[in-house]
Design an enzyme around this catalytic site. Sequence first.
Site, mmCIF file in Angstrom:
data_model
loop_
_atom_site.group_PDB
_atom_site.id
_atom_site.type_symbol
_atom_site.label_atom_id
_atom_site.label_comp_id
_atom_site.label_asym_id
_atom_site.label_seq_id
_atom_site.Cartn_x
_atom_site.Cartn_y
_atom_site.Cartn_z
ATOM 1 N N GLU A 240 0.829 -1.216 0.000
ATOM 2 C CA GLU A 240 0.000 0.000 0.000
ATOM 3 C C GLU A 240 0.861 1.262 0.000
ATOM 4 O O GLU A 240 0.875 2.037 0.972
ATOM 5 C CB GLU A 240 -0.955 -0.006 1.196
ATOM 6 C CG GLU A 240 -1.961 -1.133 1.131
ATOM 7 C CD GLU A 240 -3.070 -1.015 2.177
ATOM 8 O OE1 GLU A 240 -2.864 -0.322 3.184
ATOM 9 O OE2 GLU A 240 -4.135 -1.619 1.964
ATOM 10 N N GLU B 63 -6.268 -8.033 -0.433
ATOM 11 C CA GLU B 63 -6.642 -8.054 0.990
ATOM 12 C C GLU B 63 -8.118 -7.704 1.136
ATOM 13 O O GLU B 63 -8.609 -6.782 0.475
ATOM 14 C CB GLU B 63 -5.879 -6.978 1.775
ATOM 15 C CG GLU B 63 -4.410 -7.193 1.946
ATOM 16 C CD GLU B 63 -3.779 -6.045 2.748
ATOM 17 O OE1 GLU B 63 -4.492 -5.373 3.513
ATOM 18 O OE2 GLU B 63 -2.578 -5.820 2.576
#
Length: 684
Positions: free
Chosen positions: A156, A313
């Site tokens: 991320e 995720e």
Amino acid sequence: MTHPLTEINHRLGGIAYGGDYNPEQWPRDIWHEDVRLMREAGVNLVTLGVFSWSRIQPRPGAYDWSLHDEVLDLLHAHGIAVDLATPTAAPPPWFTRQHPEARPVTASGTRLAPGSRQVFCPSSPAYAEAADAVVTELAARYADHPAVALWHVHNEWGNHNALCYCDVSADAFRSWLHERYKNLETLNEAWGTDFWSQRYADWEEIEPPRDTTAFRNPGQELDYRRFSSDALLQRHRSEVAVLRRITPHLPITTNVMGTLEKKIDGHAFATECDLVSIDHYLPAADPDGHIDLALNADLARGMAGGRPWMLMEHSTSAVNWQPVNVAKQPGETRRNSLTHLARGADAVMFFQWRQSRAGAEKWHSAMLPHGGTDSRVWKETSALGAELASLQEVTGTRVRSDLALLFDWHNWWALELQARPSGEFRYLDAVRDWYEALWSQNITCDLVAPGTDLTSYRAVVAPALYLLSEQDAAHLSDYVERGGHLAVGCFSGVVDEYDRMWQGSHPGALREVLGLVVDEYLPLRPHERVRLEDGTHVRQWTERVEPRGCATYLRFADAADGGPARGGPAITRHAFGNGTAWYAAARLPAPSLQALLRALSDEAGIAPVIPASAGVEAVRRIGDRESYLFLINHTEESVRVPVVGEELGTAEIRNGEAVVPPGGAVVIRETAAPVSPHPKRTFT
Ligand code: GLA
């Protein structure tokens, strides 16, 4: 060429299923239990080593591979493939101690302390050197390890540290500006620096938009956002270059955050990967969080250019970072997972495999919760693994969308700059309005960047496209002129890419194609409601529109409650070239927006996947021979949907109708499928 994810799935023998695996948090005997339980749950892929830098490199120049060596071998021995992460999202304590200057600085000048993750300045040379070094060693060590199926670069990007205001960032910002504008005169012109006496005579005078007395220069602020996203993109490229050099045979991804992350231009990162992956977490405060999920899945598919993508995720139950972390209801994770699959994901992954005992995320759910195998979450996790295995044939098939919804991070940044007509008008709210109106009618759309080739789409919708470059505006006009159908939301086409007003009447970039001018933007006071002719009510935003060739489709009521634009156009339609361009001069309520989109779709020849039925989501994936209809029931009643096909997985068909239980989801292999409900559009 076969898509890398299809190849991975082929190797795995089905849909990729698993999660982040952090064995460094556990003693060795637990690793053995882990792999056994992974097999039991149907896990075939794990993301390894995301936060392992301090283990891999406990001291500068000293590497310890014992944990990775053992765990990779163990996973491989149990037939579990690895998405190997570069550990660069969490520099170790020795690094932040050795390089205090590499810690990020906030806009108010506070240098952030270590003790969390992503504690680094995106422009730090010391970080760049250390990160590339550990990636080089990691890649060299495991280049040929048979467990490794793909690379997971960083984690991320920019989640916590995208905007750094230190002096090193300031220097890098100046270099970036120099590259972009070449000379100061052009920069002064672009930023409108004659306003408030901000004219620069020397590059060294320029600083990042740190906290200041009043409003910051919007051009400077917008460019700082671009620069900040680019600085991390440079880091991403650098890691990718190392990996390509050492392991050219392995595909590369990075997990982008979709609409969860404003600071990073997701399109730019997605373009620099072999396969696109996203993370998605349900916003607990949103009672219809599943619509946010669908929107992000369609964004992932848009970023992937319609090709398969990975859900890297999501969560099995509650997260730990929202104000109130609501647990998922029984069946909700299954529904969420099948929705991602329906919308083109060929991998269903979670954060994380085993719930942490200690650390900042011990309250975050996992596939294997604190309660172990004697828990609802575990039972659902292993049932999902088995079900995904039974849906294997779906991988590689595609979702076909005839409609594109334009989504743009640069526009998001610009629309939410300081000192605008209404602080209440937020980009994501506008996008959600339009998306939800399509979602509720089962019209599938891809979320794509404005410059995307639109020729394969029958219709395009552009919610709140406030910032529009000359090139992208021409691209849209050309699309309509050649026969496309376009619908534009309010507050669009207002500024150019430097956040300077388009000249002449609003909306400067789109006046001609829309056949109108906006005389004035008329935001409403909080709680103010304005009635439309169809009896519905607008909140937040209206505009006074003067037709210049367009026809009026719906008006504001011509009465006292018709608001500041009373009696004027609220929805318009303009025949332009061979196509049509619609405009919504208000933040329309759902029924009016749905009516607009129905008219647009009818005109464009776009059919819903199935006729709308409240709370039932329908998406189709299409293969070479078969197609697969996914039906997801968000209601508490059982629903029956006429289908022509066969049951797949846990689906049930009775008398030609699929039975979708309350909160359930089914997949039907269609035998007489309308594989192409309409021939693809052809342009004149
Ligand atoms: C992000 C991160 C993970 C974890 C989860 C928790 O997605 O990538 O490391 O922190 O959030 O929801």
